[in-house]
Design a protein around this motif. Structure first.
Motif, mmCIF file in Angstrom:
data_model
loop_
_atom_site.group_PDB
_atom_site.id
_atom_site.type_symbol
_atom_site.label_atom_id
_atom_site.label_comp_id
_atom_site.label_asym_id
_atom_site.label_seq_id
_atom_site.Cartn_x
_atom_site.Cartn_y
_atom_site.Cartn_z
ATOM 1 N N ARG A 100 2.834 2.596 1.085
ATOM 2 C CA ARG A 100 4.069 2.427 0.308
ATOM 3 C C ARG A 100 3.972 1.226 -0.630
ATOM 4 N N LYS A 101 3.408 0.138 -0.124
ATOM 5 C CA LYS A 101 3.304 -1.084 -0.919
ATOM 6 C C LYS A 101 2.390 -0.884 -2.122
ATOM 7 N N THR A 102 1.209 -0.295 -1.912
ATOM 8 C CA THR A 102 0.214 -0.207 -2.974
ATOM 9 C C THR A 102 0.416 0.992 -3.892
ATOM 10 N N GLN A 103 0.823 2.132 -3.323
ATOM 11 C CA GLN A 103 0.883 3.354 -4.123
ATOM 12 C C GLN A 103 2.262 3.627 -4.696
ATOM 13 N N VAL A 104 3.294 3.204 -4.004
ATOM 14 C CA VAL A 104 4.663 3.454 -4.479
ATOM 15 C C VAL A 104 5.197 2.252 -5.241
ATOM 16 N N LYS A 125 0.591 -5.758 -4.350
ATOM 17 C CA LYS A 125 -0.525 -6.089 -3.478
ATOM 18 C C LYS A 125 0.002 -6.510 -2.115
ATOM 19 N N PRO A 126 -0.573 -5.989 -1.020
ATOM 20 C CA PRO A 126 -0.116 -6.387 0.311
ATOM 21 C C PRO A 126 -0.351 -7.882 0.546
#
Length: 890
Positions: A119-123, A127-128
């Motif tokens: 969710r963080k990277t693709q949506v 960057k985590p």
């Protein structure tokens, strides 16, 4: 290689082959060829004092075939031959390094993390804060970073490459920019006889340049905040010494903030002929990545004369949003030097125009006016050249600076505009690059005098081992290169309801600014407080006002709450982001909006961690003890009472000792702790003890009596439940690992001694027990682990086998080891302390090739974890222990 050089004349560095230095054939130039035997013969007598013996620095210098020591290179520091190759190539810790039993324990967390990561990277396209999927790979290349505290940093590797960049706050780009190079040109009797890029690279671009420097005749020496690179030019009777200087100045709150670095080239002529020498500094505008691709970058020359001193250079305008900046490559013009430039060239071309320009007469053409803006997808670079005359047996000095002006920044959320600390002195308008360059080139000698005066107190102490002198100063790199920001605090940003209760809050934050540094370059959270507990010794000893500012910020965050609910990855339970009257884990993520939104860490709900509140109380008292700032203590006293009251709920049986909750509820966030424990129980008793001391100082007799009673009961319970005759048990669970020997079990005593407590009338832990525990740790965790050569493993079973019950118990944490060594020194086990810490230094800096990226952890074999980490700054606790030891003897 030069495109016009015949194959038979090209340069090679293989042992036993001719060494050939071939400039382009342009009429008045010629190639110079010498054999290896001639190199050694021309290099000077080996027994003269200015020549270097490779044995002095061990295996890192085994490849060095030169004899030159360089110009005024210090005796102590980290030294490595440019041809050195590290034999051991480790990998970052990943899921496949976890044992099956531990994998099963963390299966739920792993699934939740993968969902969150996607969710963080693709949506969200962010960057985590910790990217367990894409760890930073091993690159054994880093050297001293350039740049003061909080203005961004640029790391120049030990082989000369510009390779790690932190210009956008807290966000790193690990990228070598090929065009960013120094090149030397030597001319005799009007002819260029030698021209070489001072780089061992063989890139696919700029192929007209003479690459492939022979690293066997060069070495790098680091003693942060300075570094030296020495190049012996075989067959030329010339030695180059490049000295790199950054204004990291203890107790200085102005120049230490400047985003600048200086390169001073001392060129020595050991021959009987005069030589014209030129050094060219080429620099790409940007890094060649996505930030540059949209175009619109441009360069222009500048000249600034002030107070009778002239600086010339190039301004590289990088207007890319959201954080535009101007980079300045500059040089000082003197009566003995000439400064020339080329405003723009294509860094992705063959580079023939620039190379030929320099080759022809040792200077550049110096066109006037600004360049045309770069086109979309095209790169642009510039170059600056300083030339001087080198008499026979003489020396000349060529001075460069690199400065970058990014005065206004936004973090990842792009919600607020912040101004960097240095704008207080050089303005916020984005036009300070020329002034910064001029200031750096005119003040670096004063900086060096101050650096030498500070460091000489340690370097001249013959009782201290050489490795320690290197480690103490070189580990300080992280204060500037920890994704560090140092910001101005606007008047209207401080909450009135809290300012009134803390008399010094406004003047401290307004005068000394707001400071943040990451837990690690891979663990992207500012001011992670359970780790700052260890690292904070560097700040309180060297920049105490910054430490106090950080403490005020932490106090403000403690009194606030954020009831937004979120799911915690380890437990899967929903909970609030931040509860009132508990210390936050961190002050936020630079890819979000730190200070406004705290607790970027969401693996655990740290409101129930047992160590954070205690570490605040202990640091407050230590900071008061070392500064004697009574106003600070008065302001912090109500916050300390509030967090200690919050902590009381963890003493469920009211025996005066808190209990851990049966999960990893402290800085060892992968190591489960149940019931009373050596680590958290010891921190609790130490915090109770300093609360008693603060109550006396603040005239709070009722509080003094209350916590004195708790302390008395807690001491009895701690000894009864945990002391086994040799050490304090890890915890009180029924699990086999409860008997583990924890290397960090004496952390409470460590801080008590640092505060001038912990013995005599203020003894909390029996001295005989502390010393016996430290001796046991040395016998088992140090000497019985990896032959005693890798520091102290976190957990060791009583029969001498590492505790592998968790993913962290069989790791070595470098910062914990330095803190342990400080504790040993405090208790009179000085030899054991140095032996323990030396194992970490030798492993990280000499064996694993992790200089200037000291990790949080490594295992006995195969892996490391979290490069470039905050905690190893705790080595300054060793220095405090040594100073207090000397003071006690005196």
């Amino acid at each position: 290689m030069g495109t016009d050089v015949p194959a038979s004349e090209q340069f090679t560095c293989a042992k036993g082959y001719p060494q050939v230095y071939c400039p382009e054939d342009t009429g008045g130039t010629e190639a110079v060829q010498v054999t290896e035997g001639e190199i050694l013969e021309d290099s000077g007598p080996q027994n003269e004092p200015n020549y270097y013996s490779p044995e002095d620095f061990g295996q890192l210098m085994d490849s060095y075939e030169g004899k030159a020591r360089g110009y005024q290179v210090p005796s102590f520091g980290w030294r490595i031959c440019l041809a050195h190759e590290f034999a051991e190539k480790r990998k970052p810790f990943q899921a496949n390094n976890i044992s099956l039993s531990n994998l099963v324990k963390h299966l739920g967390m792993g699934v939740r993390y993968l969902k969150w990561w996607y969710r963080k990277t693709q949506v969200e396209k962010k960057k985590p804060f910790i990217d367990m999927i894409n760890c930073v790979p091993l690159r054994q290349i880093y050297g001293c970073p350039l740049g003061g505290i909080g203005g961004g940093t640029i790391t120049r590797g030990w082989r000369g490459q510009f390779c790690r960049w932190q210009l956008n706050p807290g966000m790193y780009q690990h990228q070598t920019v090929i065009a960013d190079q120094f090149t030397v040109c030597l001319r005799r009797e009007g002819r260029t006889v030698y021209q070489q890029v001072l780089s061992m690279e063989h890139p696919s671009v700029l192929r007209s340049w003479n690459w492939g420097l022979c690293g066997y005749f060069a070495f790098y020496h680091a003693l942060y905040p300075r570094a030296w690179t020495v190049y012996q030019l075989p067959g030329q009777n010339i030695t180059l010494t490049c000295r790199q200087i950054t204004p990291i100045l203890p107790h200085d709150y102005q120049d230490s903030s400047l985003p600048v670095g200086v390169f001073v080239w001392d060129v020595e002529n050991e021959g009987d002929e005069a030589v014209d020498v030129s050094i060219m500094f080429s620099m790409r505008n940007g890094l060649g990545g996505e930030d540059d691709a949209q175009g619109g970058l441009w360069n222009e020359p500048f000249c600034l004369e002030r107070d009778g001193k002239t600086v010339q250079g190039l301004l590289l305008h990088h207007p890319t949003l959201p954080n535009p900046y101007i980079m300045a490559v500059a040089a000082r013009l003197t009566e003995d030097t000439t400064v020339t430039h080329i405003t723009a060239f294509d860094p992705d071309s063959t580079g023939q125009q620039v190379w030929q320009d320099l080759l022809q007469d040792g200077q550049l053409d110096s066109p006037t006016g600004r360049s045309t803006p770069s086109q979309k997808g095209a790169g642009i670079a510039g170059a600056l050249c300083v030339s001087g005359k080198l008499p026979p047996r003489g020396r000349c000095c060529l001075e460069f600076s690199l400065a970058w002006d990014m005065p206004r920044i936004v973090f990842g959320a792009k919600g607020q505009v912040h101004y960097r600390r240095y704008t207080r002195f050089f303005g916020p308008d984005g036009d300070a690059a020329p002034t910064l360059s001029h200031y750096a080139l005119c003040h670096y000698t004063d900086w060096e005098d101050r650096i030498s005066a500070w460091q000489s107190l340690v370097l001249d102490d013959r009782s201290l081992p050489a490795w320690y002198k290197s480690a103490l100063f070189n580990e300080l790199y992280f204060l500037a290169d920890g994704g560090t920001v140092w910001l101005e605090v606007p008047e209207d940003s401080l909450p009135e309801e809290l300012v009134g209760s803390m008399g010094q809050l406004r003047p401290i934050l307004r005068e000394y600014g707001r400071f943040g540094y990451l837990e690690g370059q891979e663990y992207r959270m500012y001011n992670t407080y359970d780790v700052h507990f260890y690292a904070s010794f560097a700040l309180i000893m060297l920049w105490p006002k910054i430490e106090l500012s950080l403490q005020y910020d932490m106090a403000l965050a403690t009194l606030r709450e954020d009831l937004t609910r979120r799911r915690y990855l380890m437990s899967g339970v929903m909970g609030p982001v931040k509860r009132r009257n508990v210390i936050p884990h961190d002050i936020g993520d630079p890819d979000d909006e730190p200070w406004l939104r705290v607790n970027a860490y969401l693996i655990h709900d740290t409101a129930d961690w047992k160590d954070l509140n205690l570490k605040f109380v202990l640091q407050v008292y230590r900071d008061y003890y070392l500064t004697s700032d009574q106003g600070f203590l008065k302001d912090m006293w109500p916050v300390c009472l509030a967090v200690m009251e919050s902590e009381m709920k963890f003493d469920k049986d009211h025996d005066g000792l808190i209990e851990n909750g049966g999960y990893a509820d402290q800085t060892y966030d992968g190591w489960v702790t149940t019931g009373p424990s050596a680590y958290c129980g010891g921190l609790w008793l130490a915090a109770v003890a300093v609360t008693v001391q603060m109550a006396v100082l603040c005239g709070a007799q009722d509080v003094q009596e209350k916590f004195s009673s708790i302390l008395s009961r807690g001491q009895e319970a701690y000894e009864r439940l945990l002391w086994n005759g040799r050490y304090y048990n890890y915890d009180s669970s029924s699990q086999p690992q409860s008997r583990s020997v924890m290397s960090d079990q004496c952390a409470g005593q460590w801080f008590l001694k640092a505060c001038g407590l912990g013995e005599g009338d203020t003894e909390v832990f029996p001295t005989t027990h502390v010393v016996r525990a430290l001796q046991t740790i040395f016998e088992l965790n140090v000497q019985s682990f990896a032959g005693g050569a890798m520091g102290a493993v976190n957990g060791m079973q009583p029969h001498g086998v590492p505790d592998r019950s968790s993913v962290q118990s069989d790791e070595v944490w470098v910062g914990v080891v330095y803190g342990l060594a400080a504790t040993m020194i405090q208790e009179g086990l000085t030899w054991e302390g140095f032996q323990t810490a030396e194992g970490c230094y030798r492993t990280v800096w000499e064996r694993l090739g992790l200089a200037f990226q000291t990790p949080e952890a490594y295992c006995q074999q195969r892996v490391f974890r979290s490069l470039a980490y905050m905690r190893p700054l705790s080595i300054w606790a060793m220095q405090l222990a040594l100073q207090q030891q000397k003071h006690k003897k005196a």
